[in-house]
Design a protein around this motif. Structure first.
Motif, PDB file in Angstrom:
ATOM      1  N   ALA A 148      51.051  -7.584   9.797  1.00  0.00           N
ATOM      2  CA  ALA A 148      49.999  -7.895  10.768  1.00  0.00           C
ATOM      3  C   ALA A 148      48.623  -8.042  10.131  1.00  0.00           C
ATOM      4  N   GLY A 149      48.417  -7.442   8.963  1.00  0.00           N
ATOM      5  CA  GLY A 149      47.084  -7.505   8.368  1.00  0.00           C
ATOM      6  C   GLY A 149      46.863  -6.389   7.385  1.00  0.00           C
ATOM      7  N   GLN A 150      45.710  -5.758   7.497  1.00  0.00           N
ATOM      8  CA  GLN A 150      45.318  -4.774   6.499  1.00  0.00           C
ATOM      9  C   GLN A 150      44.593  -3.612   7.163  1.00  0.00           C
ATOM     10  N   PHE A 151      44.987  -2.389   6.801  1.00  0.00           N
ATOM     11  CA  PHE A 151      44.260  -1.205   7.244  1.00  0.00           C
ATOM     12  C   PHE A 151      43.272  -0.789   6.162  1.00  0.00           C
ATOM     13  N   VAL A 152      42.126  -0.266   6.596  1.00  0.00           N
ATOM     14  CA  VAL A 152      41.182   0.354   5.653  1.00  0.00           C
ATOM     15  C   VAL A 152      40.787   1.711   6.225  1.00  0.00           C
ATOM     16  N   ASP A 153      40.323   2.594   5.356  1.00  0.00           N
ATOM     17  CA  ASP A 153      39.910   3.910   5.816  1.00  0.00           C
ATOM     18  C   ASP A 153      38.591   3.829   6.585  1.00  0.00           C
ATOM     19  N   VAL A 154      38.374   4.823   7.459  1.00  0.00           N
ATOM     20  CA  VAL A 154      37.058   4.955   8.101  1.00  0.00           C
ATOM     21  C   VAL A 154      36.128   5.532   7.044  1.00  0.00           C
TER      22      VAL A 154
END
Lengths: 179, 402
Positions: B339-345
């Motif tokens: 679906a895409g890309q996660f990044v940290d908060v």
């Protein structure tokens, strides 16, 4: 039907714009009474809607100029000047005490009177329109409308039980032959 | 509508002219389930804050009690359902328990002392609409509630509100949350109710995605209210960082809020004013088209209970660059890479820019938007979510009354 869309405080801009337009599109004669806020400098109410702008901010309760000068402006000016020199601390203390005991109560009293004048003005405009136009339907589009008319609505509804009241103008389902 | 289920939905949020996007997920739920109901009534308990001295409030309340039963004609809403808008007058309250009492009280006035005419009542936000639903459901009716509130932790921090919530959980026939963060919170505060907590999704429209997947990820999009929690300032800084590598990037910011002027100023300070388009609030129906006209949804929120906009973007056919903010990890479980890309908060804009660079590096071969859509449609599509509701309602209806 002849509709009064009442929003004397008039912060719900989008609702005012959308719902009065929808009512006009549905063929109703729509009167809008609303506070003229800066928002309306860049936005337009539908031209088919008759607008009665309220301008309460132009009203301000007057204070006796002698009171204003002698008890507020003059003592403050003197004490502020004194604050610059070697008497900073005592002058500051006296200024704060003067404000607390004398100037602020005067200003608060004037603000209260201004508030009352503006409420009376809003109410007089609204009830004047209701008396003059024999509306079939009043839209109380914000809590301020209910608040402003709270003392008059019970008598009005007793006098005119057929008067329609709603809190919005929307696509209501057919009921009692309305719309 | 089909025979059998007489349902009432009670909610503090539902789209209206003033805020057309607030509660659009409740309208989606109504749209999804109404075709499977004999009748569906929506009771929108719309909070009207009244800032007046107590003695004046008494007068206003007295008049409102006379006005309310005669002033809420039914309104046509989604899929043949009927909407009743009930203003809930209340002073500005920090006491959540008192606020829930106001919701129940005004619903009672609007109902004219009668119970809600439905055998199934489904509330959104248990401590306001849920309490009102429980107080006014007909004898024998089954009452359910879904928790969405991102501020639930604040509510449960108040002892009075916590006791009320405990009672609500006790009395409900079914309790749902829309994401894992809420489940963890509620189960942590009320371990004796942990077994009662179920997941239910907000329904999302998966019909008609964009014709083909984005070729390049140049047109960024944010769809969000402009509040601190959504960290649009961080998005702007990350965007400016990414744009330093590729000046062809653009960003469209859809949504409004008190912070808009500051954010516009920040975009100018970052030298990105001409590349950032602040669209303001738009009608919910327009969002899908706007998404399809962009290449990438970037969502930088600090905390989300579900992250509906992330799933909506994938439903519209665009990938997502999203923070690990709670709800989205749960929503995209199993299809994260597709679906895409996660990044940290993380407040360092380089983290967002690096996440974008990684996504861009693999988006032609590493993403599988079609598979992500298929999996998510099975979880969050209208039919899937309607089925989840019907199963819960029908199962409870079959249980003998206590």
């Amino acid at each position: 039907m002849k509709i009064l869309y009442a929003t004397p405080i008039a912060k719900r801009y989008r609702a005012i714009e959308t719902e009065t337009r929808l009512a006009a599109e549905d063929g109703h004669e729509v009167h809008l009474v609303a506070d003229r806020r800066p928002h309306w400098d860049d936005h337009e109410v539908d031209p088919r809607v008759t607008v009665f702008w309220l301008r309460p901010n132009e009203l301000r309760a007057r204070e006796n100029p002698i009171v204003t000068w002698l008890l507020c402006r003059l003592p403050r000016a003197v004490l502020r000047r004194l604050r610059i020199g070697p008497l900073t601390r005592p002058a500051d203390r006296v200024l704060r005490a003067w404000d607390r005991r004398v100037a602020h109560p005067i200003e608060r009293r004037r603000r209260r009177r201004t508030g009352s004048m503006r409420t009376a003005y809003r109410l007089a405009t609204l009830t004047g329109l209701i008396e003059a136009h024999d509306y079939d339907w009043i839209v109380l589009g914000e809590p301020g409308a209910v608040d402003l008319l709270a003392d008059d609505l019970p008598a009005l509804l007793a006098r005119r039980p057929g008067l329609r009241t709603t809190y919005s103008y929307e696509t209501f389902l057919e009921a009692d032959g309305v719309r | 509508m089909s025979a059998g289920r007489r349902v009432a939905v009670v909610t503090p949020w539902y789209p209206e002219a003033q805020v057309p996007f607030r509660g659009s997920f409740v309208r989606s739920m109504v749209e999804a389930v109404a075709p499977g109901c004999e009748r569906l009534d929506v009771w929108h308990l719309n909070l009207w804050t009244v800032i007046r001295p107590p003695e004046r409030r008494e007068t206003v309340w007295r008049v409102q009690r006379e006005l309310l039963p005669r002033s809420v004609p039914p309104i046509a809403t989604a899929s043949g359902a009927v909407l009743h808008r009930v203003p809930v007058m209340a002073p500005p309250l920090e006491d959540w328990r008192a606020q829930s009492d106001e919701f129940a009280s005004w619903l009672g006035v609007a109902l004219g002392g009668e119970p809600i005419d439905a055998s199934i009542v489904h509330a959104h936000v248990p401590f306001t609409a849920g309490w009102a639903a429980l107080e006014h459901a007909a004898p024998g009716a089954k009452v359910f509630a879904t928790e969405h509130a991102s501020f639930l932790a604040d509510v449960l921090a108040q002892p009075g509100a916590r006791d009320r919530y405990d009672e609500i959980l006790d009395r409900l026939d079914g309790y749902f949350v829309v994401g894992e963060p809420l489940r963890d919170l509620v189960a942590g505060v009320f371990p004796h109710h942990a077994g009662k907590i179920r997941f239910i999704a907000n329904p999302i429209d998966f019909r008609a995605p964009r014709a083909e997947a984005p070729r390049d990820l140049r047109r960024w999009l944010s769809v969000s209210t402009l509040t601190e929690r959504k960290r649009i300032d961080h998005l702007l800084r990350g965007f400016a960082r990414a744009r330093a590598e590729d000046p062809g990037l653009t960003l469209t910011v859809v949504g409004d809020g008190d912070g808009r002027a500051d954010l516009e100023a920040l975009a100018a300070d970052l030298g990105a004013a001409e590349a950032v388009d602040f669209r303001g609030a738009v009608e919910p129906d327009e969002v899908r088209g706007i998404m399809a006209a962009h290449d990438l949804l970037v969502h930088t929120s600090r905390h989300e209970t579900f992250g509906m906009v992330v799933v909506e973007a994938l439903a519209a056919g665009i990938p997502v660059l999203v923070t690990r903010s709670g709800g989205p990890e749960h929503a995209l479980e199993g299809v994260e890479a597709a679906a895409g890309q996660f990044v940290d908060v993380d407040d360092d804009p380089a983290v967002l820019a690096k996440g974008f660079a990684e996504l861009r590096g693999r988006h032609r071969t590493g993403l599988d938007l079609a598979r992500a859509r298929e999996v998510l449609a099975g979880r969050y599509g209208y039919e899937a979510v309607a089925r989840q509701h019907f199963q819960a309602w029908d199962r409870a209806a079959e249980e003998p009354a206590p």
